[in-house]
Scaffold this motif. Structure first.
Motif, mmCIF file in Angstrom:
data_model
loop_
_atom_site.group_PDB
_atom_site.id
_atom_site.type_symbol
_atom_site.label_atom_id
_atom_site.label_comp_id
_atom_site.label_asym_id
_atom_site.label_seq_id
_atom_site.Cartn_x
_atom_site.Cartn_y
_atom_site.Cartn_z
ATOM 1 N N UNK A 153 7.794 -6.941 0.353
ATOM 2 C CA UNK A 153 7.717 -8.398 0.394
ATOM 3 C C UNK A 153 7.422 -8.891 -1.014
ATOM 4 N N UNK A 154 8.323 -9.682 -1.582
ATOM 5 C CA UNK A 154 8.074 -10.258 -2.901
ATOM 6 C C UNK A 154 7.429 -11.638 -2.748
ATOM 7 N N UNK A 155 6.825 -12.109 -3.831
ATOM 8 C CA UNK A 155 6.123 -13.389 -3.747
ATOM 9 C C UNK A 155 5.082 -13.359 -2.649
ATOM 10 N N UNK A 174 5.096 -0.439 7.435
ATOM 11 C CA UNK A 174 4.277 -0.191 6.239
ATOM 12 C C UNK A 174 4.778 -1.141 5.160
ATOM 13 N N UNK A 175 3.926 -2.049 4.710
ATOM 14 C CA UNK A 175 4.342 -3.146 3.851
ATOM 15 C C UNK A 175 3.887 -2.927 2.406
ATOM 16 N N UNK A 176 4.837 -3.068 1.500
ATOM 17 C CA UNK A 176 4.547 -3.104 0.065
ATOM 18 C C UNK A 176 4.586 -4.566 -0.358
ATOM 19 N N UNK A 177 3.522 -5.048 -0.962
ATOM 20 C CA UNK A 177 3.445 -6.447 -1.371
ATOM 21 C C UNK A 177 3.552 -6.550 -2.885
ATOM 22 N N UNK A 178 4.499 -7.352 -3.352
ATOM 23 C CA UNK A 178 4.683 -7.586 -4.785
ATOM 24 C C UNK A 178 4.064 -8.927 -5.153
ATOM 25 N N UNK A 198 2.878 -4.739 -9.011
ATOM 26 C CA UNK A 198 2.953 -5.866 -9.930
ATOM 27 C C UNK A 198 4.366 -6.422 -9.938
ATOM 28 N N UNK A 199 4.492 -7.724 -9.833
ATOM 29 C CA UNK A 199 5.816 -8.347 -9.791
ATOM 30 C C UNK A 199 6.626 -8.093 -11.058
ATOM 31 N N UNK A 200 5.947 -7.761 -12.169
ATOM 32 C CA UNK A 200 6.666 -7.511 -13.423
ATOM 33 C C UNK A 200 7.558 -6.281 -13.326
ATOM 34 N N UNK A 201 7.259 -5.387 -12.392
ATOM 35 C CA UNK A 201 8.113 -4.214 -12.212
ATOM 36 C C UNK A 201 9.467 -4.587 -11.625
ATOM 37 N N UNK A 205 15.365 -7.640 -16.146
ATOM 38 C CA UNK A 205 16.694 -7.048 -15.911
ATOM 39 C C UNK A 205 16.558 -5.541 -15.699
ATOM 40 N N UNK A 206 17.247 -5.023 -14.672
ATOM 41 C CA UNK A 206 17.160 -3.598 -14.362
ATOM 42 C C UNK A 206 18.523 -2.987 -14.098
#
Length: 327
Positions: A153-155, A174-178, A198-201, A205-206
């Protein structure tokens, strides 16, 4: 006369004030509602402050959500005394909205308030929780189940993100929170997040294809973040996209979709058909813990909504803001 938060345009500037408005000026609609509660969303804050081009006609009563009691109706589905709920449909943008004591709208914009949810709790959930549930249901339709792997989940500290974390965790995922706010990590863990990143990950650009990690994701950020989310989704996974906090662009390639069979599902909460709305709110009535709502909700007045809108855009507001037009 009724009390409302009224937006007026002065040249290119937006003026917001609490005003007494003649009920005869209400916009066309076949249902008139006595608003019990509204809420303050990001879009409402943009409208009130004038920081975003939300309002399409002037003057405007903002408020994209409201819950209340039908006063009068010419619509076959609703009668005086019915408890109703509204999310979206351009209300607060093209049609006078819910930050007022009264609203008049087309009955097709409304759904019945679920019996197990109060008007206040419905506004604590609001478009944020409703959109989060639409995203969860999109992942379920794509076949994403809790035993298949992690869901990102982003944001995650935002309204949609917070509800998405809580709903998914409650369903056994199982939730990963950004998030970019590490100081709120404990809050996210309390909502059910198993891991915080961390949202910076994700925000730079990737590569078009990256290490496969999550089987599903809910993204409210857009731009590079959404591109990286798709690039890190496992084979056969799905991503539900519902926001553009980072930007409207999508700097990606077709690689995740044609080489890994990833599904990208767009989520629109504004004009979603009634069947989806009813399904989402029925699920919300069972999935959201009232104790969670009490913990995240702050109640304010119409007048307080004006300074609170600026604070919300500046990242100084936590949790959900409920607006009581009668105080």
């Amino acid at each position: 006369m009724f009390k409302a938060l009224l937006l007026e345009q002065d040249g290119t500037d937006t003026r917001a004030r609490v005003a007494s408005v003649d009920e005869a000026l209400l916009m066309p609609g076949d249902v008139t509602v006595a608003v019990e509660y509204s809420t303050l969303n990001y879009k409402d804050a943009l409208a009130i402050t004038g920081r975003g081009p939300v309002v399409r006609r002037w003057p405007m009563i903002p408020g994209i959500d409201f819950a209340g009691v039908v006063e009068s109706s010419e619509h076959p589905r609703f009668h005086a005394g019915d408890k109703v709920l509204l999310n979206g449909w351009g209300v607060g943008e093209n049609h006078w909205g819910g930050l007022a004591q009264k609203a008049r709208v087309p009955g097709d914009f409304l759904i019945a308030l679920p019996a197990s949810i109060s008007a206040r709790d419905a506004m604590a959930i609001g478009t944020a929780g409703y959109t989060a549930m639409l995203c969860v249901q999109a992942l379920e339709r794509a076949g994403i189940a809790p035993d298949q792997g992690e869901v990102l989940v982003t944001g995650a500290n935002g309204g949609v993100g917070s509800f998405a974390v809580a709903i998914l965790a409650g369903l056994g995922y199982r939730v990963i929170a950004s998030t970019g706010r590490a100081e709120h990590a404990e809050r996210l863990r309390a909502l059910g997040a198993a891991e915080i990143i961390d949202r910076q990950t994700l925000s730079e650009a990737g590569k078009p294809l990256q290490k496969e990690r999550w089987i599903g994701a809910i993204d409210s950020v857009g731009s590079h973040t959404l591109a990286n989310v798709c690039a890190g989704t496992r084979y056969g996974g799905a991503v539900a996209a519902c926001g553009l906090a980072q930007g409207m662009d999508f700097p990606s390639t077709v690689a995740p979709f044609i080489l890994r069979g990833v599904t990208l599902a767009g989520i629109d909460s504004v004009k979603a058909p009634i069947e989806k709305r009813l399904s989402a709110w029925e699920r919300l009535s069972r999935a959201i813990d009232p104790k969670m709502i009490a913990a995240i909700a702050t109640e304010i007045t119409l007048a307080e909504a004006i300074p609170t809108a600026s604070a919300l855009l500046d990242g100084k507001v936590e949790g959900r803001v409920i607006v009581n037009p009668d105080i």
